[in-house]
Design a protein around this motif. Structure first.
Motif, PDB file in Angstrom:
ATOM      1  N   CYS A   1      41.635  76.027  39.534  1.00  3.15           N
ATOM      2  CA  CYS A   1      41.367  75.141  40.672  1.00  3.15           C
ATOM      3  C   CYS A   1      42.683  74.744  41.331  1.00  3.15           C
ATOM      4  O   CYS A   1      43.759  74.908  40.760  1.00  3.15           O
ATOM      5  N   ASP A   2      42.580  74.199  42.531  1.00  4.55           N
ATOM      6  CA  ASP A   2      43.743  73.750  43.287  1.00  4.55           C
ATOM      7  C   ASP A   2      43.961  72.256  43.028  1.00  4.55           C
ATOM      8  O   ASP A   2      43.235  71.428  43.578  1.00  4.55           O
ATOM      9  N   PRO A   3      44.947  71.889  42.205  1.00  4.05           N
ATOM     10  CA  PRO A   3      45.164  70.471  41.896  1.00  4.05           C
ATOM     11  C   PRO A   3      45.500  69.635  43.128  1.00  4.05           C
ATOM     12  O   PRO A   3      45.025  68.508  43.259  1.00  4.05           O
ATOM     13  N   ASP A   4      46.301  70.194  44.046  1.00  2.00           N
ATOM     14  CA  ASP A   4      46.663  69.430  45.244  1.00  2.00           C
ATOM     15  C   ASP A   4      45.436  69.168  46.112  1.00  2.00           C
ATOM     16  O   ASP A   4      45.258  68.059  46.626  1.00  2.00           O
ATOM     17  N   GLY A   5      44.595  70.169  46.258  1.00  5.10           N
ATOM     18  CA  GLY A   5      43.372  69.993  47.033  1.00  5.10           C
ATOM     19  C   GLY A   5      42.444  68.979  46.380  1.00  5.10           C
ATOM     20  O   GLY A   5      41.848  68.136  47.067  1.00  5.10           O
ATOM     21  N   ALA A   6      42.334  69.040  45.057  1.00  5.72           N
ATOM     22  CA  ALA A   6      41.493  68.082  44.339  1.00  5.72           C
ATOM     23  C   ALA A   6      42.040  66.665  44.497  1.00  5.72           C
ATOM     24  O   ALA A   6      41.280  65.715  44.702  1.00  5.72           O
ATOM     25  N   LEU A   7      43.354  66.526  44.419  1.00  2.00           N
ATOM     26  CA  LEU A   7      43.969  65.204  44.581  1.00  2.00           C
ATOM     27  C   LEU A   7      43.747  64.678  45.994  1.00  2.00           C
ATOM     28  O   LEU A   7      43.438  63.491  46.176  1.00  2.00           O
TER      29      LEU A   7
ATOM     30  N   ALA B   1      40.742  60.963  49.505  1.00  2.00           N
ATOM     31  CA  ALA B   1      39.817  60.763  50.625  1.00  2.00           C
ATOM     32  C   ALA B   1      38.558  60.039  50.153  1.00  2.00           C
ATOM     33  O   ALA B   1      38.079  59.123  50.842  1.00  2.00           O
ATOM     34  N   ASN B   2      38.014  60.438  48.996  1.00  2.00           N
ATOM     35  CA  ASN B   2      36.844  59.739  48.457  1.00  2.00           C
ATOM     36  C   ASN B   2      37.146  58.286  48.160  1.00  2.00           C
ATOM     37  O   ASN B   2      36.346  57.394  48.464  1.00  2.00           O
TER      38      ASN B   2
ATOM     39  N   GLU C   1      39.429  56.324  49.529  1.00  2.00           N
ATOM     40  CA  GLU C   1      39.575  55.581  50.781  1.00  2.00           C
ATOM     41  C   GLU C   1      38.224  55.355  51.461  1.00  2.00           C
ATOM     42  O   GLU C   1      37.984  54.278  52.001  1.00  2.00           O
ATOM     43  N   ALA C   2      37.349  56.370  51.426  1.00  2.00           N
ATOM     44  CA  ALA C   2      36.020  56.217  52.022  1.00  2.00           C
ATOM     45  C   ALA C   2      35.215  55.145  51.297  1.00  2.00           C
ATOM     46  O   ALA C   2      34.528  54.341  51.935  1.00  2.00           O
ATOM     47  N   GLU C   3      35.310  55.109  49.968  1.00  2.00           N
ATOM     48  CA  GLU C   3      34.588  54.097  49.189  1.00  2.00           C
ATOM     49  C   GLU C   3      35.126  52.697  49.467  1.00  2.00           C
ATOM     50  O   GLU C   3      34.372  51.730  49.512  1.00  2.00           O
ATOM     51  N   LEU C   4      36.440  52.592  49.693  1.00  2.00           N
ATOM     52  CA  LEU C   4      37.007  51.286  50.033  1.00  2.00           C
ATOM     53  C   LEU C   4      36.485  50.813  51.387  1.00  2.00           C
ATOM     54  O   LEU C   4      36.180  49.627  51.558  1.00  2.00           O
ATOM     55  N   LEU C   5      36.392  51.729  52.328  1.00  2.00           N
ATOM     56  CA  LEU C   5      35.874  51.367  53.650  1.00  2.00           C
ATOM     57  C   LEU C   5      34.403  50.940  53.579  1.00  2.00           C
ATOM     58  O   LEU C   5      33.996  50.011  54.262  1.00  2.00           O
ATOM     59  N   GLU C   6      33.625  51.636  52.758  1.00  2.00           N
ATOM     60  CA  GLU C   6      32.214  51.271  52.585  1.00  2.00           C
ATOM     61  C   GLU C   6      32.066  49.893  51.983  1.00  2.00           C
ATOM     62  O   GLU C   6      31.143  49.148  52.318  1.00  2.00           O
TER      63      GLU C   6
END
Length: 75
Positions: A54-60, A65-66, A68-73
């Motif tokens: 897997c791509d660790p940078d992409g996963a990070l 992003a998840n 930050e989205a949860e904080l906004l919610e």
């Protein structure tokens, strides 16, 4: 802040024999020690992702992003 994400993190720290929750018997672990343990856990997960192709940078990036989205919610 509490929620399922915090509970899962607490469970992972618990597997390592670590906990910083106020309602759990405290040992010698401080929040600073827990922070270091969490960082080490994140690094271990990145190594695991890489070892499985897997791509660790992409996963990070997706995890950030998840988060930050949860904080906004929640706001």
């Amino acid at each position: 802040m509490d929620g399922p994400q915090v509970a899962r993190a607490e469970a992972l720290l618990g597997l390592l024999g670590l906990s910083v929750r106020e309602d759990v018997q405290r040992g010698p672990l401080t929040v600073a020690h827990a922070e270091e343990a969490a960082i080490d856990m994140i690094a271990d997960l990145l190594h695991w992702l890489r070892a499985h192709g897997c791509d660790p940078d992409g996963a990070l990036d997706r995890a950030q992003a998840n988060f930050e989205a949860e904080l906004l919610e929640a706001a």
